[in-house]
Design a protein around this motif. Structure first.
Motif, PDB file in Angstrom:
ATOM      1  N   LEU A 168       0.837  -1.187   0.000  1.00 25.86           N
ATOM      2  CA  LEU A 168       0.000   0.000   0.000  1.00 25.86           C
ATOM      3  C   LEU A 168       0.874   1.240   0.000  1.00 25.86           C
ATOM      4  CD1 LEU A 168      -2.578  -1.185   2.682  1.00 25.86           C
ATOM      5  CD2 LEU A 168      -3.120  -0.722   0.284  1.00 25.86           C
ATOM      6  N   ASN A 169       0.223   2.378  -0.180  1.00 30.45           N
ATOM      7  CA  ASN A 169       0.899   3.652   0.038  1.00 30.45           C
ATOM      8  C   ASN A 169      -0.102   4.621   0.654  1.00 30.45           C
ATOM      9  OD1 ASN A 169      -0.645   4.846  -2.095  1.00 30.45           O
ATOM     10  ND2 ASN A 169       0.841   4.108  -3.609  1.00 30.45           N
ATOM     11  N   PRO A 170       0.349   5.756   1.174  1.00 32.50           N
ATOM     12  CA  PRO A 170      -0.565   6.669   1.867  1.00 32.50           C
ATOM     13  C   PRO A 170      -1.716   7.175   1.008  1.00 32.50           C
ATOM     14  CG  PRO A 170       1.703   7.175   2.455  1.00 32.50           C
ATOM     15  CD  PRO A 170       1.771   6.157   1.342  1.00 32.50           C
ATOM     16  N   ALA A 171      -1.503   7.341  -0.298  1.00 32.19           N
ATOM     17  CA  ALA A 171      -2.582   7.855  -1.150  1.00 32.19           C
ATOM     18  C   ALA A 171      -3.721   6.851  -1.263  1.00 32.19           C
ATOM     19  CB  ALA A 171      -2.032   8.186  -2.541  1.00 32.19           C
ATOM     20  N   ILE A 172      -3.399   5.564  -1.387  1.00 27.50           N
ATOM     21  CA  ILE A 172      -4.440   4.532  -1.449  1.00 27.50           C
ATOM     22  C   ILE A 172      -5.175   4.450  -0.126  1.00 27.50           C
ATOM     23  CG2 ILE A 172      -4.858   2.057  -1.710  1.00 27.50           C
ATOM     24  CD1 ILE A 172      -2.388   2.051  -3.621  1.00 27.50           C
ATOM     25  N   VAL A 173      -4.442   4.498   0.971  1.00 26.34           N
ATOM     26  CA  VAL A 173      -5.077   4.438   2.295  1.00 26.34           C
ATOM     27  C   VAL A 173      -5.992   5.638   2.501  1.00 26.34           C
ATOM     28  CG1 VAL A 173      -4.668   4.411   4.786  1.00 26.34           C
ATOM     29  CG2 VAL A 173      -3.172   3.081   3.263  1.00 26.34           C
ATOM     30  N   ALA A 174      -5.567   6.809   2.040  1.00 27.92           N
ATOM     31  CA  ALA A 174      -6.399   8.004   2.181  1.00 27.92           C
ATOM     32  C   ALA A 174      -7.703   7.856   1.408  1.00 27.92           C
ATOM     33  CB  ALA A 174      -5.628   9.235   1.700  1.00 27.92           C
ATOM     34  N   TYR A 175      -7.637   7.273   0.208  1.00 25.79           N
ATOM     35  CA  TYR A 175      -8.854   7.077  -0.589  1.00 25.79           C
ATOM     36  C   TYR A 175      -9.804   6.101   0.100  1.00 25.79           C
ATOM     37  CZ  TYR A 175     -12.085   5.458  -4.092  1.00 25.79           C
ATOM     38  OH  TYR A 175     -13.246   5.106  -4.742  1.00 25.79           O
TER      39      TYR A 175
END
Length: 261
Positions: A179-186
């Motif tokens: 994962l990365n922070p952008a996917i987690v944010a979405y």
């Protein structure tokens, strides 16, 4: 007091990370239906996960897991459904009154909706492993979001004959648990809880059941709770699963289930 479990075990190439229990937002646990097999390990309780307040669980990425008691584990299965193996996995789970979570690849759910229906009818927890099973971090964000959405839509359509793009509680496991922070944010904004694992024997390598079980045995020695990641597409996992259940029984462990809420 929350228990911090430090895992130094390298599990078949994965180095597990410090595991913090009890940081997911969970409601009061629920009792599962009664089990007719007195020898079954059963499902001791069901944990509702409040997806609006739980971005993710599983130590492989989030360094946190469900609020589990000592000796509690949860079984998850990835990459199915597969006609040669998933029904066999389901038969073992049903005989032992176990509710597991199945993270299905969307294109496989489209190909085998009858198996998705069998899992649904057996009370297993249905979840997505994206549509294509390509690592989300290898794509531009907009493409990763499309693959996420297409994945859970395919699973839901196979299970219920319909799907929607509406926000609602869902579980998704990212391919490769990356994962990365952008996917987690979405996903945080759309009631999706991302679920990685705490323990993985890398059974997708399809090694002999005894080899995979030896890895799990060592893992169980070093942590007393967690989400176990398996694969219902592997014939050797079918053979290994009764060994794992027998080992958990011998240890006096309990299996729990989780549901998105």
């Amino acid at each position: 007091m929350r228990l911090l479990i430090t895992l130094s075990l390298v599990v078949a190439g994965y180095c597990t990370t410090p595991l913090v229990a009890g940081q997911a937002a969970e409601a009061t646990t629920e009792s599962p239906p009664p089990c007719s097999n007195p020898q079954a390990i059963g499902t001791s309780r069901v944990i509702p996960v409040q997806t609006e307040r739980t971005a993710g669980i599983g130590a492989f990425y989030f360094k946190r897991t469900l609020k589990l008691n000592p000796g509690e584990y949860l079984l998850t299965f990835d990459d199915g459904p597969a006609p040669a193996t998933t029904p066999q996995i389901l038969a073992i789970l049903k005989s032992e009154c176990i509710r597991a979570t199945f993270f299905m690849i969307g294109k496989h759910a489209e190909a085998y909706p009858q198996i998705v229906a069998q899992l649904r009818d057996a009370g297993q927890v249905l979840a997505s492993h994206t549509y294509s099973h390509i690592e989300l971090t290898s794509m531009p964000l907009d493409q990763a979001i499309r693959d996420l959405k297409r994945g859970y839509a395919a699973v839901e359509h196979a299970a219920y004959g319909t799907s929607s793009d509406d926000d609602k509680p869902r579980f998704v496991r990212p391919p490769g648990q990356k994962l990365n922070p952008a996917i987690v944010a979405y996903t945080r904004q759309h009631q999706i809880t991302l679920v990685t694992a705490d323990i993985s024997p890398q059974d997708w390598r399809n090694k002999a059941p005894q080899i995979t079980m030896a890895v799990l045995h060592k893992a169980l020695d070093q942590t007393d709770r967690g989400i176990i990641g398996l694969h219902d597409t592997q014939k050797n996992t079918v053979a290994m699963l009764p060994m794992l259940i027998a080992e958990l029984k011998q240890r006096g462990a309990k299996l729990v289930a989780m549901e998105p809420r």
